[in-house]
Design a protein around this motif. Structure first.
Motif, PDB file in Angstrom:
ATOM      1  N   HIS A 249       0.787  -1.234   0.000  1.00  0.00           N
ATOM      2  CA  HIS A 249       0.000   0.000   0.000  1.00  0.00           C
ATOM      3  C   HIS A 249       0.815   1.278   0.000  1.00  0.00           C
ATOM      4  O   HIS A 249       0.335   2.315  -0.439  1.00  0.00           O
ATOM      5  CB  HIS A 249      -0.944   0.009   1.208  1.00  0.00           C
ATOM      6  CG  HIS A 249      -0.266  -0.239   2.516  1.00  0.00           C
ATOM      7  ND1 HIS A 249       0.359   0.754   3.220  1.00  0.00           N
ATOM      8  CD2 HIS A 249      -0.095  -1.391   3.221  1.00  0.00           C
ATOM      9  CE1 HIS A 249       0.879   0.233   4.331  1.00  0.00           C
ATOM     10  NE2 HIS A 249       0.617  -1.062   4.359  1.00  0.00           N
TER      11      HIS A 249
ATOM     12  N   CYS B  83      -3.396 -18.207  -4.589  1.00  0.00           N
ATOM     13  CA  CYS B  83      -3.572 -17.021  -3.753  1.00  0.00           C
ATOM     14  C   CYS B  83      -5.030 -16.910  -3.329  1.00  0.00           C
ATOM     15  O   CYS B  83      -5.931 -16.909  -4.176  1.00  0.00           O
ATOM     16  CB  CYS B  83      -3.150 -15.767  -4.506  1.00  0.00           C
ATOM     17  SG  CYS B  83      -1.373 -15.594  -4.707  1.00  0.00           S
TER      18      CYS B  83
ATOM     19  N   TYR C 175      -7.943 -14.635  -1.047  1.00  0.00           N
ATOM     20  CA  TYR C 175      -8.151 -13.228  -0.732  1.00  0.00           C
ATOM     21  C   TYR C 175      -9.156 -13.086   0.408  1.00  0.00           C
ATOM     22  O   TYR C 175     -10.239 -13.664   0.372  1.00  0.00           O
ATOM     23  CB  TYR C 175      -8.620 -12.490  -1.980  1.00  0.00           C
ATOM     24  CG  TYR C 175      -7.654 -12.704  -3.121  1.00  0.00           C
ATOM     25  CD1 TYR C 175      -6.461 -12.003  -3.190  1.00  0.00           C
ATOM     26  CD2 TYR C 175      -7.909 -13.668  -4.097  1.00  0.00           C
ATOM     27  CE1 TYR C 175      -5.545 -12.220  -4.205  1.00  0.00           C
ATOM     28  CE2 TYR C 175      -7.001 -13.899  -5.119  1.00  0.00           C
ATOM     29  CZ  TYR C 175      -5.823 -13.181  -5.171  1.00  0.00           C
ATOM     30  OH  TYR C 175      -4.907 -13.410  -6.171  1.00  0.00           O
TER      31      TYR C 175
ATOM     32  N   ASN D 265      -9.126  -7.744   2.484  1.00  0.00           N
ATOM     33  CA  ASN D 265      -8.269  -6.827   1.749  1.00  0.00           C
ATOM     34  C   ASN D 265      -6.801  -7.236   1.740  1.00  0.00           C
ATOM     35  O   ASN D 265      -5.926  -6.409   1.481  1.00  0.00           O
ATOM     36  CB  ASN D 265      -8.399  -5.393   2.287  1.00  0.00           C
ATOM     37  CG  ASN D 265      -8.171  -4.351   1.204  1.00  0.00           C
ATOM     38  OD1 ASN D 265      -8.409  -4.607   0.021  1.00  0.00           O
ATOM     39  ND2 ASN D 265      -7.696  -3.182   1.589  1.00  0.00           N
ATOM     40  N   ASP D 266      -6.528  -8.498   2.053  1.00  0.00           N
ATOM     41  CA  ASP D 266      -5.183  -9.038   1.960  1.00  0.00           C
ATOM     42  C   ASP D 266      -5.183 -10.254   1.040  1.00  0.00           C
ATOM     43  O   ASP D 266      -6.201 -10.940   0.903  1.00  0.00           O
ATOM     44  CB  ASP D 266      -4.650  -9.458   3.334  1.00  0.00           C
ATOM     45  CG  ASP D 266      -4.170  -8.276   4.161  1.00  0.00           C
ATOM     46  OD1 ASP D 266      -4.036  -7.171   3.610  1.00  0.00           O
ATOM     47  OD2 ASP D 266      -3.931  -8.468   5.365  1.00  0.00           O
ATOM     48  N   ALA D 267      -4.036 -10.522   0.429  1.00  0.00           N
ATOM     49  CA  ALA D 267      -3.835 -11.733  -0.359  1.00  0.00           C
ATOM     50  C   ALA D 267      -2.980 -12.696   0.448  1.00  0.00           C
ATOM     51  O   ALA D 267      -2.054 -12.277   1.157  1.00  0.00           O
ATOM     52  CB  ALA D 267      -3.157 -11.395  -1.683  1.00  0.00           C
TER      53      ALA D 267
ATOM     54  N   ALA E 245      -1.674  -8.965  -6.911  1.00  0.00           N
ATOM     55  CA  ALA E 245      -2.308  -8.497  -5.671  1.00  0.00           C
ATOM     56  C   ALA E 245      -2.215  -6.982  -5.562  1.00  0.00           C
ATOM     57  O   ALA E 245      -3.170  -6.300  -5.162  1.00  0.00           O
ATOM     58  CB  ALA E 245      -1.661  -9.170  -4.463  1.00  0.00           C
ATOM     59  N   HIS E 246      -1.071  -6.413  -5.921  1.00  0.00           N
ATOM     60  CA  HIS E 246      -0.899  -4.958  -5.868  1.00  0.00           C
ATOM     61  C   HIS E 246      -1.817  -4.278  -6.871  1.00  0.00           C
ATOM     62  O   HIS E 246      -2.463  -3.257  -6.555  1.00  0.00           O
ATOM     63  CB  HIS E 246       0.561  -4.604  -6.152  1.00  0.00           C
ATOM     64  CG  HIS E 246       0.821  -3.135  -6.204  1.00  0.00           C
ATOM     65  ND1 HIS E 246       0.967  -2.430  -7.389  1.00  0.00           N
ATOM     66  CD2 HIS E 246       0.958  -2.211  -5.203  1.00  0.00           C
ATOM     67  CE1 HIS E 246       1.179  -1.162  -7.122  1.00  0.00           C
ATOM     68  NE2 HIS E 246       1.190  -0.992  -5.817  1.00  0.00           N
TER      69      HIS E 246
ATOM     70  N   ASN F 113      -4.627  -5.163  -7.919  1.00  0.00           N
ATOM     71  CA  ASN F 113      -6.028  -5.273  -7.517  1.00  0.00           C
ATOM     72  C   ASN F 113      -6.314  -4.599  -6.177  1.00  0.00           C
ATOM     73  O   ASN F 113      -7.388  -4.799  -5.597  1.00  0.00           O
ATOM     74  CB  ASN F 113      -6.452  -6.740  -7.489  1.00  0.00           C
ATOM     75  CG  ASN F 113      -6.669  -7.305  -8.882  1.00  0.00           C
ATOM     76  OD1 ASN F 113      -7.715  -7.097  -9.491  1.00  0.00           O
ATOM     77  ND2 ASN F 113      -5.659  -7.986  -9.410  1.00  0.00           N
TER      78      ASN F 113
ATOM     79  N   TYR G  27      -4.925  -4.848  -3.058  1.00  0.00           N
ATOM     80  CA  TYR G  27      -4.787  -5.496  -1.750  1.00  0.00           C
ATOM     81  C   TYR G  27      -3.682  -4.823  -0.941  1.00  0.00           C
ATOM     82  O   TYR G  27      -2.703  -4.324  -1.502  1.00  0.00           O
ATOM     83  CB  TYR G  27      -4.508  -6.990  -1.923  1.00  0.00           C
ATOM     84  CG  TYR G  27      -5.708  -7.723  -2.479  1.00  0.00           C
ATOM     85  CD1 TYR G  27      -6.792  -8.035  -1.665  1.00  0.00           C
ATOM     86  CD2 TYR G  27      -5.778  -8.066  -3.826  1.00  0.00           C
ATOM     87  CE1 TYR G  27      -7.907  -8.675  -2.177  1.00  0.00           C
ATOM     88  CE2 TYR G  27      -6.891  -8.706  -4.345  1.00  0.00           C
ATOM     89  CZ  TYR G  27      -7.955  -9.008  -3.519  1.00  0.00           C
ATOM     90  OH  TYR G  27      -9.060  -9.623  -4.030  1.00  0.00           O
ATOM     91  N   GLN G  28      -3.848  -4.810   0.379  1.00  0.00           N
ATOM     92  CA  GLN G  28      -2.928  -4.097   1.251  1.00  0.00           C
ATOM     93  C   GLN G  28      -1.634  -4.858   1.509  1.00  0.00           C
ATOM     94  O   GLN G  28      -0.567  -4.261   1.652  1.00  0.00           O
ATOM     95  CB  GLN G  28      -3.619  -3.798   2.592  1.00  0.00           C
ATOM     96  CG  GLN G  28      -4.810  -2.849   2.471  1.00  0.00           C
ATOM     97  CD  GLN G  28      -4.392  -1.457   2.047  1.00  0.00           C
ATOM     98  OE1 GLN G  28      -3.687  -0.770   2.774  1.00  0.00           O
ATOM     99  NE2 GLN G  28      -4.814  -1.042   0.866  1.00  0.00           N
TER     100      GLN G  28
ATOM    101  N   ILE H 269       0.408  -8.997   0.876  1.00  0.00           N
ATOM    102  CA  ILE H 269       0.386 -10.393   0.484  1.00  0.00           C
ATOM    103  C   ILE H 269       1.141 -11.160   1.560  1.00  0.00           C
ATOM    104  O   ILE H 269       2.258 -10.785   1.942  1.00  0.00           O
ATOM    105  CB  ILE H 269       0.981 -10.638  -0.916  1.00  0.00           C
ATOM    106  CG1 ILE H 269       0.845 -12.121  -1.294  1.00  0.00           C
ATOM    107  CG2 ILE H 269       2.421 -10.152  -1.030  1.00  0.00           C
ATOM    108  CD1 ILE H 269       1.101 -12.415  -2.763  1.00  0.00           C
TER     109      ILE H 269
END
Length: 319
Positions: free
Chosen positions: A140, A226, A228, A231-233, A262-263, A265, A267-268, A270
């Motif tokens: 993030h 992965c 989800y 908000n995390d992968a 992940a970035h 999309n 997500y905060q 991984i």
């Protein structure tokens, strides 16, 4: 007076309304496990004196059978504490332990939010802690390109120039190639539990995960799964042909694609779910950290149903 009441459900359609933000303790995962061979999910739900849900945990009982090496047993796994207060978590774990203590070989609790969370409650229930390592990459505040080491970036770029490419699994043929690689990679790792193919298919079809494969010259040389949640992968499973296709750096290319996706999309973080024991030399941990991740010391908690074995293990892993 403590008015918290805990009820354990083994039928999905009997569950009351629950928050669904945490996939690892959700109705969806319980239903998925219910439909998967060798899985039996149990949902423990804590309610207060007015009947309001104040905490819940999903416990997954797994039936393990193998001819080589030969073994047959059941064990139970809980991923995380699902934002429960420590006292509520203790009540939930007490109910789960009482239900399963003579039905599974051992119970395992991992991925707790903090290293010391639930320490007193789990100790009281005769669980013992084993030091473990977690690694997560923040997505993030800085881009993945700003975090990866120069050496790892060169390795990724070299693999891509030589013809390695990563994509989503979309066809049945690609899924079979993924499954074959994942199982071949893990067949000599008896502690590593791999669910039936149906589990991965239904999780992917439900939009709860992405499965990536890396190919080179029409060979599948790497893969990752992965999941989800909140908000995390979470990179849950991975495999590669890192020896026979070493010039293509399949691990590096596959992980880099998973991080970048992940970035992209939003997500905060991984999170890598099975980094391992905190040995001074841990090649897998050191490899992951080159992508710019943060290393966090934590515990995994175990309780073996055979009492004298549990006492011995508690002594061997004493602090």
């Amino acid at each position: 007076m403590n008015t918290t009441r805990v009820t354990i459900y083994d039928q999905v359609d009997e569950l009351p309304a629950l928050p669904e933000d945490n996939f690892f303790h959700s109705r969806q995962l319980m239903l998925l496990c219910k439909q998967t061979p060798r899985h039996k999910p149990l949902m423990a739900i804590a309610t207060d004196g007015e009947g309001r849900v104040v905490g819940h945990l999903l416990c997954i009982v797994r039936y393990r059978l193998s001819w080589l090496p030969p073994y047959l047993y059941t064990h139970a796994r809980i991923y995380g504490n699902n934002h429960c207060e420590a006292s509520v978590f203790g009540r939930l774990m007490e109910a789960i332990t009482e239900r399963l203590q003579n039905r599974v070989l051992y119970l395992e609790v991992s991925n707790l939010s903090e290293k010391m969370f639930g320490y007193r409650e789990l100790r009281h229930l005769k669980f013992f802690p084993v030091r473990w390592m977690n690694v997560h990459n923040s997505l993030h505040s800085r881009t993945p390109e700003e975090r990866i080491t120069d050496r790892m970036m060169k390795r990724v770029e070299l693999g891509l120039r030589r013809g390695a490419a990563t994509k989503l699994v979309e066809t049945d043929e690609e899924f079979r190639a993924f499954s074959k690689l994942l199982r071949r990679h893990n067949w000599l790792k008896p502690r590593r539990f791999l669910p039936d193919d149906q589990f991965f298919k239904k999780m992917m079809e439900g939009g709860h995960c992405k499965i990536f494969i890396t190919t080179a010259h029409n060979h599948v040389i790497g893969c990752s799964v992965c999941v989800y949640s909140e908000n995390d992968a979470y990179l849950w499973y991975s495999a590669s042909r890192r020896k026979s296709f070493a010039p293509f750096h399949p691990n590096a290319v596959t992980f880099w694609h998973s991080i970048k996706d992940a970035h992209a999309n939003g997500y905060q973080h991984i999170r890598f779910m099975d980094v391992g024991l905190p040995f001074r030399k841990n090649l897998y941990r050191d490899f992951i950290l080159r992508f710019g991740g943060k290393e966090v010391s934590t515990y995994r908690w175990f309780r073996i149903s055979i009492r004298w074995v549990n006492r011995l293990a508690s002594w061997l892993w004493r602090e």
